[in-house]
Each structure stands twice: as structure tokens, then as C-alpha cells.
Motif scaffolding. Structure first.
Motif, mmCIF file in Angstrom:
data_model
loop_
_atom_site.group_PDB
_atom_site.id
_atom_site.type_symbol
_atom_site.label_atom_id
_atom_site.label_comp_id
_atom_site.label_asym_id
_atom_site.label_seq_id
_atom_site.Cartn_x
_atom_site.Cartn_y
_atom_site.Cartn_z
ATOM 1 N N ARG A 1 -35.890 -38.395 -89.684
ATOM 2 C CA ARG A 1 -35.656 -38.419 -91.137
ATOM 3 C C ARG A 1 -34.576 -39.446 -91.490
ATOM 4 O O ARG A 1 -34.728 -40.197 -92.464
ATOM 5 N N HIS B 1 -25.850 -41.556 -98.151
ATOM 6 C CA HIS B 1 -26.757 -40.675 -98.891
ATOM 7 C C HIS B 1 -27.559 -39.792 -97.940
ATOM 8 O O HIS B 1 -27.866 -38.629 -98.272
ATOM 9 N N LEU B 2 -27.857 -40.316 -96.751
ATOM 10 C CA LEU B 2 -28.647 -39.573 -95.765
ATOM 11 C C LEU B 2 -27.777 -38.685 -94.875
ATOM 12 O O LEU B 2 -28.285 -38.033 -93.968
ATOM 13 N N GLY C 1 -35.543 -42.985 -93.267
ATOM 14 C CA GLY C 1 -35.008 -43.247 -94.586
ATOM 15 C C GLY C 1 -34.140 -44.491 -94.639
ATOM 16 O O GLY C 1 -34.097 -45.175 -95.667
ATOM 17 N N GLY D 1 -36.806 -47.535 -92.893
ATOM 18 C CA GLY D 1 -38.232 -47.503 -93.185
ATOM 19 C C GLY D 1 -39.099 -47.385 -91.953
ATOM 20 O O GLY D 1 -40.295 -47.705 -91.995
ATOM 21 N N THR E 1 -27.681 -50.777 -97.479
ATOM 22 C CA THR E 1 -27.972 -49.980 -96.287
ATOM 23 C C THR E 1 -26.831 -49.025 -95.986
ATOM 24 O O THR E 1 -27.057 -47.859 -95.639
ATOM 25 N N THR F 1 -27.050 -46.185 -98.360
ATOM 26 C CA THR F 1 -28.163 -45.300 -98.004
ATOM 27 C C THR F 1 -27.792 -44.406 -96.831
ATOM 28 O O THR F 1 -28.151 -43.221 -96.797
#
Length: 262
Positions: free
Chosen positions: A24, A224-225, A28, A31, A218, A221
Motif C-alpha cells: 500500500r 500522507h501515507l 501509493g 505507483g 513525493t 505523499t
């Protein structure tokens, strides 16, 4: 099957406590898509349909949660023998990975762990030096006086120093494979010295980089993950880079190249 030059970085994988969580996170972030191993706790990662890495579930909780890099060798038994003769440690003697190839793991005299790969049906990366794929690795050590000659002997590397820096510390060194003219155009990896500002508890290690189209995005992100940013985005002569940590603790770096990527 694309062949790799002797001693070139040819593969990277990460050992994780939770394989599904890893899919996951990296799916995410980069990609990536995944193909699970048949009955085995690992998954090959693909970018644009091409192999770029693998995620593996840790079989032993005492193993580090970390990214590992593998260097290509035409004769893994001979390279392992060189590791022993040159002051390194063999962690895993050569073992077949099915028909894909033969692997081994070793540590340099400073304690940094790396892998060796003798290709069978699988050479390694099918995509590299492009967004979503591996682009660089460097060993970070406190013992350059022992580590430098080790890699020159074991992997045949020839070094190019980028310094000396103004503060008089040991300069960064780029490694080029044997048979090439040492320099930025042929470099496949590097060596950085861990300074006094780095906590002693951090062991010597390899840091692998993945190319991205936008370093800042990046990094955002990753947070965020559920990941972290140990070293925030910063400009270098080769592009904008950041050191990131995934949501399970594995550390890696990303690079937004500016066209000067070795």
C-alpha cells in the motif's frame, strides 16, 4: 534479459514486517504494481510493467526493516572468497533463488550489508534511472580507510573524489566499475563518510535512491501515507533529493534528477 556490467547495482529489495502494508505504501508513493510470489512472502514490484524492486515479508523479527542493494557478479563464489580475503564478512553463502539466479549477502569492514547476484533467468532491474525506479546507491560509513580498499578489491571499483570539502573532512567518493574511466559519467555508486553529527547508534549502511518526477511532492505523499522525512528536500549538483522513511521504518532516498545523473 538485459545483462548488467560486473559489479553494477542490479537489484534492490526491502524487508518489512507487514508485506501488505508495504504494498500500500510503495504503491501509493511510486505507483508500483505488484505480483506476489507463489506461496512465498514476497512481491515483485513493477513500474510501467517493468521490474523495479521487490518487497519481502520478514521471516524473523530480529532482521532489520531495511532496503538492500545487490551488485552483479559473473562468479559469485569467487566474489564471496574476495569478501573474506579482504576483511569483510559473509552473512549468507551463495544460495540458488530458483532459476532466477544465485544470491549471497555480505558486510564490508565497516559493517554495511550488501548483496551479490549472479544472474540466471533474471538479470535484475528492467527499468532504472527513470521516475519510479532505482537510480543510485551509496555506502555511508565511518571507516573509509578500510571500506575504500575493500570495494576496490572485491568489486573492482575505481574511485573519484569530489572534494576535498572546505572543512577538511573526507570527500565524497564516486565508484566506477573496473574497465571504465573513473568519473561522473561512469559512476554506479558512491561512498559518504558519516560525520560526528550522526548518532553513533546509526550503523554503517547503504542508502539507495529512487528517481522521481517531483521530489517535494513525493516527500509530501510519503508523510500522507504514514512515512517520515529524516532529511527534507534539498538541492544538490545532481538534482533535488530527500531521505524518506516508510511507515514501517525502512529508510530510502528519492532524487529528482536535473540531467546530471551518473
Amino acid at each position: 534479459m538485459a545483462a548488467f556490467a560486473q559489479s553494477a547495482p542490479c537489484w534492490a529489495d526491502v524487508q518489512l514486517p507487514d508485506l501488505e502494508a508495504g504494498k500500500r505504501f510503495y504503491g501509493g508513493l511510486f505507483g508500483w504494481t505488484f505480483h506476489a510470489g507463489d506461496g512465498m512472502p514476497f512481491a515483485d514490484a513493477y513500474s510501467d510493467g517493468k521490474l523495479v524492486a521487490a518487497l519481502a515479508g520478514k521471516r524473523d523479527g530480529r532482521m532489520p526493516t531495511a532496503w538492500g542493494v545487490y551488485f552483479s557478479t559473473d562468479d559469485i563464489a569467487a566474489t564471496v572468497a574476495l569478501v573474506r580475503r579482504s576483511g569483510g564478512q559473509v552473512i549468507t553463502d551463495p544460495v540458488p533463488a530458483g532459476r532466477a539466479g544465485v544470491l549471497a549477502q555480505a558486510a564490508d569492514p565497516g559493517g554495511a550489508v550488501f548483496g551479490l547476484w549472479q544472474a540466471g533467468e533474471r538479470a535484475g532491474f528492467e527499468k532504472r534511472n527513470a521516475p519510479g525506479s532505482f537510480c543510485w546507491t551509496e555506502v555511508r560509513t565511518r571507516r573509509p580507510e578500510r571500506v575504500d580498499p575493500f570495494y576496490e578489491e572485491v568489486l573492482g571499483f575505481r574511485g573519484t573524489d569530489t572534494g576535498p570539502p572546505a572543512d577538511g573532512t573526507v570527500p565524497f567518493r564516486m565508484w566506477s566499475p573496473a574497465g571504465t574511466e573513473p568519473g561522473e559519467d561512469t559512476a554506479v555508486g558512491g561512498r559518504e563518510v558519516l560525520g560526528d553529527d550522526v548518532p553513533e547508534m546509526l550503523p554503517s549502511h547503504f542508502l539507495s535512491y529512487f528517481a522521481v518526477a517531483d521530489c517535494d511532492r513525493t516527500a509530501g505523499t510519503a508523510v500522507h501515507l504514514g512515512g517520515r522525512i529524516p532529511s527534507p528536500p534539498a538541492d544538490t549538483p545532481y538534482g533535488r533529493t530527500a531521505v524518506l522513511q516508510d511507515d514501517q521504518g525502512a529508510v530510502f532516498a528519492v532524487l529528482q534528477p536535473n540531467g546530471r545523473l551518473p
